[in-house]
Motif scaffolding. Structure first.
Motif, PDB file in Angstrom:
ATOM      1  N   GLN A   1      85.169 -66.853  -1.335  1.00 38.63           N
ATOM      2  CA  GLN A   1      83.842 -66.697  -0.744  1.00 38.63           C
ATOM      3  C   GLN A   1      83.911 -66.310   0.729  1.00 38.63           C
ATOM      4  OE1 GLN A   1      81.442 -70.167  -1.712  1.00 38.63           O
ATOM      5  NE2 GLN A   1      80.668 -69.061  -3.497  1.00 38.63           N
ATOM      6  N   ALA A   2      84.957 -66.816   1.442  1.00 37.21           N
ATOM      7  CA  ALA A   2      85.089 -66.440   2.860  1.00 37.21           C
ATOM      8  C   ALA A   2      85.349 -64.932   2.978  1.00 37.21           C
ATOM      9  CB  ALA A   2      86.213 -67.230   3.517  1.00 37.21           C
ATOM     10  N   GLY A   3      86.144 -64.394   2.045  1.00 37.43           N
ATOM     11  CA  GLY A   3      86.434 -62.955   2.041  1.00 37.43           C
ATOM     12  C   GLY A   3      85.208 -62.137   1.706  1.00 37.43           C
ATOM     13  N   ILE A   4      84.437 -62.621   0.744  1.00 34.72           N
ATOM     14  CA  ILE A   4      83.206 -61.914   0.374  1.00 34.72           C
ATOM     15  C   ILE A   4      82.210 -61.971   1.530  1.00 34.72           C
ATOM     16  CG2 ILE A   4      81.205 -61.971  -1.181  1.00 34.72           C
ATOM     17  CD1 ILE A   4      83.221 -62.967  -3.361  1.00 34.72           C
ATOM     18  N   GLN A   5      82.156 -63.107   2.205  1.00 33.23           N
ATOM     19  CA  GLN A   5      81.258 -63.234   3.362  1.00 33.23           C
ATOM     20  C   GLN A   5      81.595 -62.180   4.423  1.00 33.23           C
ATOM     21  OE1 GLN A   5      82.140 -65.794   6.478  1.00 33.23           O
ATOM     22  NE2 GLN A   5      80.084 -66.632   6.705  1.00 33.23           N
ATOM     23  N   GLU A   6      82.902 -62.013   4.659  1.00 32.64           N
ATOM     24  CA  GLU A   6      83.353 -61.063   5.684  1.00 32.64           C
ATOM     25  C   GLU A   6      82.967 -59.629   5.294  1.00 32.64           C
ATOM     26  OE1 GLU A   6      87.483 -62.058   6.724  1.00 32.64           O
ATOM     27  OE2 GLU A   6      87.741 -59.882   6.887  1.00 32.64           O
ATOM     28  N   LEU A   7      83.241 -59.275   4.027  1.00 32.55           N
ATOM     29  CA  LEU A   7      82.912 -57.929   3.551  1.00 32.55           C
ATOM     30  C   LEU A   7      81.401 -57.720   3.561  1.00 32.55           C
ATOM     31  CD1 LEU A   7      83.957 -55.267   2.298  1.00 32.55           C
ATOM     32  CD2 LEU A   7      83.826 -56.361   0.055  1.00 32.55           C
ATOM     33  N   ALA A   8      80.673 -58.754   3.110  1.00 39.59           N
ATOM     34  CA  ALA A   8      79.211 -58.643   3.051  1.00 39.59           C
ATOM     35  C   ALA A   8      78.618 -58.568   4.461  1.00 39.59           C
ATOM     36  CB  ALA A   8      78.626 -59.826   2.293  1.00 39.59           C
ATOM     37  N   GLY A   9      79.244 -59.254   5.420  1.00 44.40           N
ATOM     38  CA  GLY A   9      78.784 -59.169   6.817  1.00 44.40           C
ATOM     39  C   GLY A   9      78.893 -57.740   7.314  1.00 44.40           C
ATOM     40  N   ASN A  10      79.965 -57.067   6.927  1.00 44.46           N
ATOM     41  CA  ASN A  10      80.124 -55.668   7.328  1.00 44.46           C
ATOM     42  C   ASN A  10      79.103 -54.773   6.627  1.00 44.46           C
ATOM     43  OD1 ASN A  10      82.175 -56.016   9.163  1.00 44.46           O
ATOM     44  ND2 ASN A  10      83.772 -55.904   7.606  1.00 44.46           N
ATOM     45  N   ALA A  11      78.785 -55.106   5.367  1.00 44.47           N
ATOM     46  CA  ALA A  11      77.747 -54.344   4.662  1.00 44.47           C
ATOM     47  C   ALA A  11      76.410 -54.511   5.383  1.00 44.47           C
ATOM     48  CB  ALA A  11      77.637 -54.807   3.211  1.00 44.47           C
ATOM     49  N   THR A  12      76.134 -55.737   5.856  1.00 45.15           N
ATOM     50  CA  THR A  12      74.893 -55.991   6.593  1.00 45.15           C
ATOM     51  C   THR A  12      74.871 -55.198   7.898  1.00 45.15           C
ATOM     52  OG1 THR A  12      74.846 -58.212   5.665  1.00 45.15           O
ATOM     53  CG2 THR A  12      73.401 -57.800   7.546  1.00 45.15           C
ATOM     54  N   LEU A  13      76.037 -55.191   8.573  1.00 46.09           N
ATOM     55  CA  LEU A  13      76.126 -54.414   9.825  1.00 46.09           C
ATOM     56  C   LEU A  13      75.748 -52.948   9.563  1.00 46.09           C
ATOM     57  CD1 LEU A  13      79.170 -54.488  12.264  1.00 46.09           C
ATOM     58  CD2 LEU A  13      78.141 -52.348  11.588  1.00 46.09           C
ATOM     59  N   LEU A  14      76.321 -52.376   8.490  1.00 43.94           N
ATOM     60  CA  LEU A  14      76.034 -50.973   8.168  1.00 43.94           C
ATOM     61  C   LEU A  14      74.553 -50.799   7.813  1.00 43.94           C
ATOM     62  CD1 LEU A  14      79.188 -50.002   6.052  1.00 43.94           C
ATOM     63  CD2 LEU A  14      78.655 -49.356   8.403  1.00 43.94           C
ATOM     64  N   TYR A  15      74.010 -51.766   7.065  1.00 45.91           N
ATOM     65  CA  TYR A  15      72.594 -51.684   6.658  1.00 45.91           C
ATOM     66  C   TYR A  15      71.682 -51.732   7.889  1.00 45.91           C
ATOM     67  CZ  TYR A  15      68.248 -52.946   4.228  1.00 45.91           C
ATOM     68  OH  TYR A  15      66.955 -52.992   3.767  1.00 45.91           O
ATOM     69  N   TYR A  16      72.021 -52.604   8.854  1.00 48.31           N
ATOM     70  CA  TYR A  16      71.225 -52.692  10.084  1.00 48.31           C
ATOM     71  C   TYR A  16      71.156 -51.346  10.821  1.00 48.31           C
ATOM     72  CZ  TYR A  16      70.578 -57.803  10.365  1.00 48.31           C
ATOM     73  OH  TYR A  16      70.189 -59.086  10.170  1.00 48.31           O
ATOM     74  N   LEU A  17      72.203 -50.524  10.626  1.00 49.89           N
ATOM     75  CA  LEU A  17      72.232 -49.229  11.315  1.00 49.89           C
ATOM     76  C   LEU A  17      71.293 -48.221  10.654  1.00 49.89           C
ATOM     77  CD1 LEU A  17      76.108 -48.842  11.853  1.00 49.89           C
ATOM     78  CD2 LEU A  17      74.416 -49.583  13.530  1.00 49.89           C
ATOM     79  N   SER A  18      70.787 -48.545   9.469  1.00 52.64           N
ATOM     80  CA  SER A  18      70.002 -47.556   8.709  1.00 52.64           C
ATOM     81  C   SER A  18      68.521 -47.606   9.103  1.00 52.64           C
ATOM     82  CB  SER A  18      70.139 -47.815   7.207  1.00 52.64           C
ATOM     83  OG  SER A  18      69.402 -48.973   6.848  1.00 52.64           O
ATOM     84  N   ASP A  19      67.815 -46.455   8.895  1.00 51.47           N
ATOM     85  CA  ASP A  19      66.372 -46.401   9.150  1.00 51.47           C
ATOM     86  C   ASP A  19      65.630 -47.328   8.196  1.00 51.47           C
ATOM     87  OD1 ASP A  19      66.764 -44.587  11.144  1.00 51.47           O
ATOM     88  OD2 ASP A  19      66.435 -42.832   9.863  1.00 51.47           O
ATOM     89  N   GLU A  20      66.174 -47.498   6.996  1.00 48.50           N
ATOM     90  CA  GLU A  20      65.510 -48.350   5.999  1.00 48.50           C
ATOM     91  C   GLU A  20      65.421 -49.798   6.501  1.00 48.50           C
ATOM     92  OE1 GLU A  20      67.066 -47.802   2.017  1.00 48.50           O
ATOM     93  OE2 GLU A  20      66.423 -49.800   1.424  1.00 48.50           O
ATOM     94  N   ALA A  21      66.537 -50.306   7.019  1.00 48.34           N
ATOM     95  CA  ALA A  21      66.529 -51.681   7.533  1.00 48.34           C
ATOM     96  C   ALA A  21      65.645 -51.780   8.775  1.00 48.34           C
ATOM     97  CB  ALA A  21      67.945 -52.123   7.846  1.00 48.34           C
TER      98      ALA A  21
END
Ligand code: S0N
Length: 274
Positions: free
Chosen positions: A232-252
């Motif tokens: 779960q710690a690994g998934i959290q890290e990967l998912a945190g990066n997915a969130t970072l990328l999503y924050y960069l989008s116009d949709e977010a």
């Protein structure tokens, strides 16, 4: 012509050197008189330096090493090992190297172990948890735990087994033998072996190659490699990066702007990808 390697101090510490050459940071244990064995202070300083590297947007890759050319690191300093851990000025017994291991794995920038001489015990584990290891031809590797009344059953055992395989990892821990640089290369424990006088030059050349790559791509890859192994710690890290990328989008950004403007968000304009 390649620029001569020149390290500029980032911050003064007592037991490590922390320097920079362009986008490369170098964290070097500076206790060559004990083959760069670490105390709680050494580890605390390495953690602080790693955190600074994480926050500094001009740093893209980190070299972890030891001063003197005769040792990368010989593990926990046995002279300050007390009852329940390694004891520093605050008199509390600590195993804070475990926290450092986690930071090396999770910091979203490649960390390269530059190994000259001994990488032994907890020092061996430190190079194992780095993303890449480049060894000088004088490097020697091994675990000593069962000889000195210690063991690292975390990354030191499980991740080592992922790197060299279960049989070899058990051999390394159960026999406490030492392995030369060529043997380390043969078992996939290091990425490259070079003559000692070419170690820094080669490591810096690898760093420069990495610095030319997409930082977000490297970040995603590092967390992807970790996610498979770290639960779960690994998934959290990967998912945190997915969130970072999503924050960069116009949709977010539409979601945030609608909230701030006290209106309903309009997500209709954003594509629903196949
Ligand atoms: C590296 C070795 C094989 C080199 O031998 P060599 O070349 O003959 O040199 P020496 O004369 O032995 O060493 C030169 C001087 O350096 C001192 N020294 C070396 N290593 C250490 C050390 N780790 N601590 C304190 N001093 C050290 C020597 O004493 C000598 O000093 P002088 O000149 O004054 O005599 C050889 O040195 C060697 O085997 N070293 C010890 C390696 C070792 O056992 N390390 C500790 C292993 N354990 C850990 O690292 C545990 C880490 C940890 O924190 C942890 C993490 C997770 C879970 C548990 C733990 C836990 O601790 O329990």
């Amino acid at each position: 012509m390649t620029e001569p390697i020149s390290w500029t101090p980032i911050k003064e510490f007592k037991e490590i050197l922390f320097t920079q050459f362009g986008g490369i940071a170098k964290i070097s244990i500076n206790r060559p008189q004990v083959h760069n064995a670490f105390t709680p202070l050494t580890v605390q300083e390495m953690i602080e330096a790693m955190r600074m590297c994480q926050d500094r947007t001009d740093i893209g890759v980190i070299i972890l090493t030891g001063e003197g050319g005769r040792a990368f690191c010989s593990g926990g300093d046995q002279s300050v090992r007390g009852h329940g851990g390694y004891v520093g000025e605050d008199t509390l017994p600590r195993l804070n190297v475990l926290e450092l291991q986690k930071i090396i794995r999770s910091i979203p920038k490649p960390v390269i172990a530059m190994v000259a001489g001994w990488a032994i015990g907890g020092g061996h584990v430190l190079h194992v948890v780095c993303d890449l290891s480049i060894a000088a031809d004088n490097a020697r590797f091994g675990q000593t735990g069962p000889n000195v009344g210690s063991f690292d059953g975390g990354f030191g055992a499980s991740y080592l087994a992922r790197v060299v395989g279960q049989k070899k990892a058990r051999e390394i821990w159960f026999l406490c033998d030492q392995y030369d640089a060529q043997e380390a290369l043969d078992m996939g424990l290091v990425n490259k072996v070079v003559p000692l006088d070419k170690l820094e030059e080669t490591t810096v050349a690898w760093c420069h190659k990495i610095l030319q790559k997409s930082p977000l791509s490297l970040r995603m890859l590092k967390s992807s490699f970790n996610a498979e192994l770290d639960g779960q710690a690994g998934i959290q890290e990967l998912a945190g990066n997915a969130t970072l990328l999503y924050y960069l989008s116009d949709e977010a950004k539409e979601g945030r702007e609608a909230f701030m403007e006290k209106r309903q968000p309009d997500f209709s304009k954003f594509p629903k990808f196949p």
